[in-house]
Write a protein that holds these residues in place. Structure first.
Motif, PDB file in Angstrom:
ATOM      1  N   ALA A 201      48.621  34.065  48.163  1.00 33.90           N
ATOM      2  CA  ALA A 201      49.819  33.926  49.046  1.00 33.90           C
ATOM      3  C   ALA A 201      50.950  33.858  48.420  1.00 33.90           C
ATOM      4  O   ALA A 201      52.004  33.704  49.134  1.00 33.90           O
ATOM      5  CB  ALA A 201      49.564  32.427  49.846  1.00 33.90           C
ATOM      6  N   ALA A 202      51.131  33.519  47.197  1.00 33.49           N
ATOM      7  CA  ALA A 202      52.361  33.380  46.385  1.00 33.49           C
ATOM      8  C   ALA A 202      51.920  33.124  44.663  1.00 33.49           C
ATOM      9  O   ALA A 202      50.939  32.906  44.377  1.00 33.49           O
ATOM     10  CB  ALA A 202      52.974  31.760  46.754  1.00 33.49           C
ATOM     11  N   ARG A 203      52.919  33.719  44.070  1.00 35.57           N
ATOM     12  CA  ARG A 203      52.876  33.625  42.633  1.00 35.57           C
ATOM     13  C   ARG A 203      54.424  33.761  41.972  1.00 35.57           C
ATOM     14  O   ARG A 203      55.243  34.171  42.732  1.00 35.57           O
ATOM     15  CB  ARG A 203      51.897  34.757  42.053  1.00 35.57           C
ATOM     16  CG  ARG A 203      52.525  36.040  42.159  1.00 35.57           C
ATOM     17  CD  ARG A 203      51.693  37.009  41.541  1.00 35.57           C
ATOM     18  NE  ARG A 203      51.822  38.391  41.913  1.00 35.57           N
ATOM     19  CZ  ARG A 203      51.652  39.541  41.072  1.00 35.57           C
ATOM     20  NH1 ARG A 203      50.796  39.339  39.949  1.00 35.57           N
ATOM     21  NH2 ARG A 203      51.698  40.664  41.549  1.00 35.57           N
ATOM     22  N   VAL A 204      54.592  33.064  40.839  1.00 32.36           N
ATOM     23  CA  VAL A 204      55.793  33.427  40.189  1.00 32.36           C
ATOM     24  C   VAL A 204      55.844  34.580  39.230  1.00 32.36           C
ATOM     25  O   VAL A 204      54.601  34.852  38.616  1.00 32.36           O
ATOM     26  CB  VAL A 204      56.281  31.842  39.476  1.00 32.36           C
ATOM     27  CG1 VAL A 204      57.285  32.117  38.533  1.00 32.36           C
ATOM     28  CG2 VAL A 204      56.105  30.760  40.415  1.00 32.36           C
ATOM     29  N   LEU A 205      56.649  35.377  39.459  1.00 30.27           N
ATOM     30  CA  LEU A 205      57.109  36.584  38.210  1.00 30.27           C
ATOM     31  C   LEU A 205      58.300  36.260  37.539  1.00 30.27           C
ATOM     32  O   LEU A 205      59.234  35.955  38.083  1.00 30.27           O
ATOM     33  CB  LEU A 205      57.092  37.568  39.363  1.00 30.27           C
ATOM     34  CG  LEU A 205      55.952  37.839  40.144  1.00 30.27           C
ATOM     35  CD1 LEU A 205      56.300  39.143  41.160  1.00 30.27           C
ATOM     36  CD2 LEU A 205      54.866  38.111  39.659  1.00 30.27           C
ATOM     37  N   GLY A 206      58.012  36.811  36.401  1.00 33.88           N
ATOM     38  CA  GLY A 206      59.282  36.799  35.608  1.00 33.88           C
ATOM     39  C   GLY A 206      59.494  38.344  35.319  1.00 33.88           C
ATOM     40  O   GLY A 206      58.840  39.057  34.694  1.00 33.88           O
ATOM     41  N   LEU A 207      60.849  38.766  35.646  1.00 28.33           N
ATOM     42  CA  LEU A 207      61.362  40.135  35.504  1.00 28.33           C
ATOM     43  C   LEU A 207      62.712  40.171  34.890  1.00 28.33           C
ATOM     44  O   LEU A 207      63.347  39.215  35.103  1.00 28.33           O
ATOM     45  CB  LEU A 207      61.535  40.415  37.063  1.00 28.33           C
ATOM     46  CG  LEU A 207      60.301  40.199  38.048  1.00 28.33           C
ATOM     47  CD1 LEU A 207      60.776  40.500  39.460  1.00 28.33           C
ATOM     48  CD2 LEU A 207      59.077  41.010  37.446  1.00 28.33           C
TER      49      LEU A 207
ATOM     50  N   ALA B 201      53.541  40.759  30.426  1.00 26.34           N
ATOM     51  CA  ALA B 201      52.702  39.786  30.830  1.00 26.34           C
ATOM     52  C   ALA B 201      53.354  38.639  31.669  1.00 26.34           C
ATOM     53  O   ALA B 201      52.698  38.277  32.693  1.00 26.34           O
ATOM     54  CB  ALA B 201      52.257  38.777  29.564  1.00 26.34           C
ATOM     55  N   LEU B 202      54.514  38.720  31.759  1.00 24.31           N
ATOM     56  CA  LEU B 202      55.364  37.584  32.553  1.00 24.31           C
ATOM     57  C   LEU B 202      55.680  38.386  33.933  1.00 24.31           C
ATOM     58  O   LEU B 202      55.698  37.843  35.141  1.00 24.31           O
ATOM     59  CB  LEU B 202      56.792  37.330  32.161  1.00 24.31           C
ATOM     60  CG  LEU B 202      56.900  36.535  30.900  1.00 24.31           C
ATOM     61  CD1 LEU B 202      58.387  36.541  30.235  1.00 24.31           C
ATOM     62  CD2 LEU B 202      56.530  34.993  31.201  1.00 24.31           C
ATOM     63  N   ALA B 203      55.490  39.888  34.121  1.00 15.43           N
ATOM     64  CA  ALA B 203      55.574  40.394  35.358  1.00 15.43           C
ATOM     65  C   ALA B 203      54.421  40.073  36.310  1.00 15.43           C
ATOM     66  O   ALA B 203      54.252  40.450  37.299  1.00 15.43           O
ATOM     67  CB  ALA B 203      55.992  41.793  35.272  1.00 15.43           C
ATOM     68  N   VAL B 204      53.114  40.101  35.603  1.00 13.06           N
ATOM     69  CA  VAL B 204      51.947  39.342  36.281  1.00 13.06           C
ATOM     70  C   VAL B 204      51.760  38.206  36.460  1.00 13.06           C
ATOM     71  O   VAL B 204      51.522  37.708  37.811  1.00 13.06           O
ATOM     72  CB  VAL B 204      50.647  40.063  35.237  1.00 13.06           C
ATOM     73  CG1 VAL B 204      49.605  39.635  36.170  1.00 13.06           C
ATOM     74  CG2 VAL B 204      50.963  41.582  35.049  1.00 13.06           C
TER      75      VAL B 204
END
Length: 325
Positions: A51-57, A182-185
């Motif tokens: 339902a939700a997750r934090v992504l670093g892009l 890794a941060l994008a996942v």
């Protein structure tokens, strides 16, 4: 995901993480007036349910890359395989199936000539229209209002992270090439996990992540499904506007709950937006009464989203996920 229902604390948590995706749960809990364990448990539940997750892009404006929207019109029976193939490329994001398979919309980083020519030669592809993204009007600091309206002004001030960036170019290095995927996942991956993925020490990873954030080259966002907030109909919206009016129109729409994203592009349409509405009637009212009434808007083309093969930061699934109807 269909069984997940957000309550007030869930919405506050998602708003808080949009303000600072890597904020310690202890800090979030203090501002929200609840326990650390409660906040951590809520986020784990939402992430496990998809339902939700934090992504670093990476912010391409800082790293020197360029992003293009590519509209691919095709025969509907060719859309699933083509969308799957595009989703598996490391340079694509937001591989979206539109109009029941008659069109794909793909966000590509630094598209090469071979990709565009290859799409043009693909059987059952009718046309390929690339449009460069010139300027996004929504980012880490100005996200979709649908998920950023749960906190008070005082809570926002307590959680908002100082945004970095001096406008200069940031040169990515070998460590970034391992760290960013890794941060994008998982944008909230722990430092030991990131260190293993990057093949470097935890201190080196911690230091580089701080450098990238301070330079404004790395942003964190919360990926959610609009259906959780009651928005069951999604559309890609292409707007033609009068010369000199693109920034004003985009600025006006970027604050609307119905606009999840808007940016300026090259090509026949000056602006592209991702529109979320409660249903088709709501979409008509918004397009006719709000968008159509704005000074400078000369034309609009709304195309329904019917499936996603890939979202920003996502690892693509074998088959496109159905979009809300």
């Amino acid at each position: 995901m269909d069984s997940v229902t957000l309550d007030g604390l869930d919405r506050q948590l998602l708003h808080a993480l949009q303000l600072d995706g890597r904020a310690p749960f202890s800090r979030v809990a203090e501002v929200l007036g609840t326990a650390d364990r409660t906040v951590a448990r809520r986020y784990r539940r939402l992430r496990a349910a998809g339902a939700a997750r934090v992504l670093g892009l990476p912010d391409v404006r800082r790293t020197g890359h360029r992003e293009w929207f590519v509209r691919v019109r095709c025969l509907p029976d060719a859309a699933p395989a083509l969308a799957d193939a595009l989703a598996r490329r490391p340079d694509t994001s937001w591989v979206t199936v539109l109009a029941g398979g008659a069109e794909l919309s793909v966000l590509v980083r630094d598209p090469d000539r071979a990709l565009l020519e290859g799409l043009g030669r693909t059987p059952h592809v009718l046309s390929v229209q690339p449009c460069e993204m010139l300027r996004p009007f929504m980012d880490e600091g100005r996200a979709w209002p649908g998920r950023t309206s749960a906190l008070t002004a005082e809570q926002v001030a307590a959680l908002r992270r100082r945004r970095g960036g001096t406008g200069g170019r940031v040169v990515l290095n070998e460590l970034d090439a391992r760290l960013l995927p890794a941060l994008a996942v998982d944008g909230r991956a722990a430092y030991p996990e990131l260190a293993r993925a990057a093949g470097r020490s935890e201190s080196a990873v911690r230091r580089r992540l701080a450098e990238l954030r301070l330079a404004g080259a790395l942003q964190f966002t919360v990926e959610t499904d609009p259906r959780l907030f009651g928005y069951a109909a999604s559309y890609m919206l292409w707007l033609t506007v009068a010369p000199g009016r693109a920034a004003a129109v985009a600025g006006a729409l970027a604050g609307d709950t119905e606009i999840a994203f808007i940016g300026a592009v090259t090509g026949p349409a000056a602006l592209v937006a991702y529109l979320v509405c409660r249903d088709a009637d709501d979409a008509f009212r918004y397009l006719d009464g709000r968008v159509g009434a704005l000074d400078g808007v000369r034309g609009q083309e709304a195309v329904p989203v019917t499936a996603y093969a890939k979202k920003v930061g996502s690892v693509p699934a074998r088959r496109p996920a159905r979009a809300p109807r």
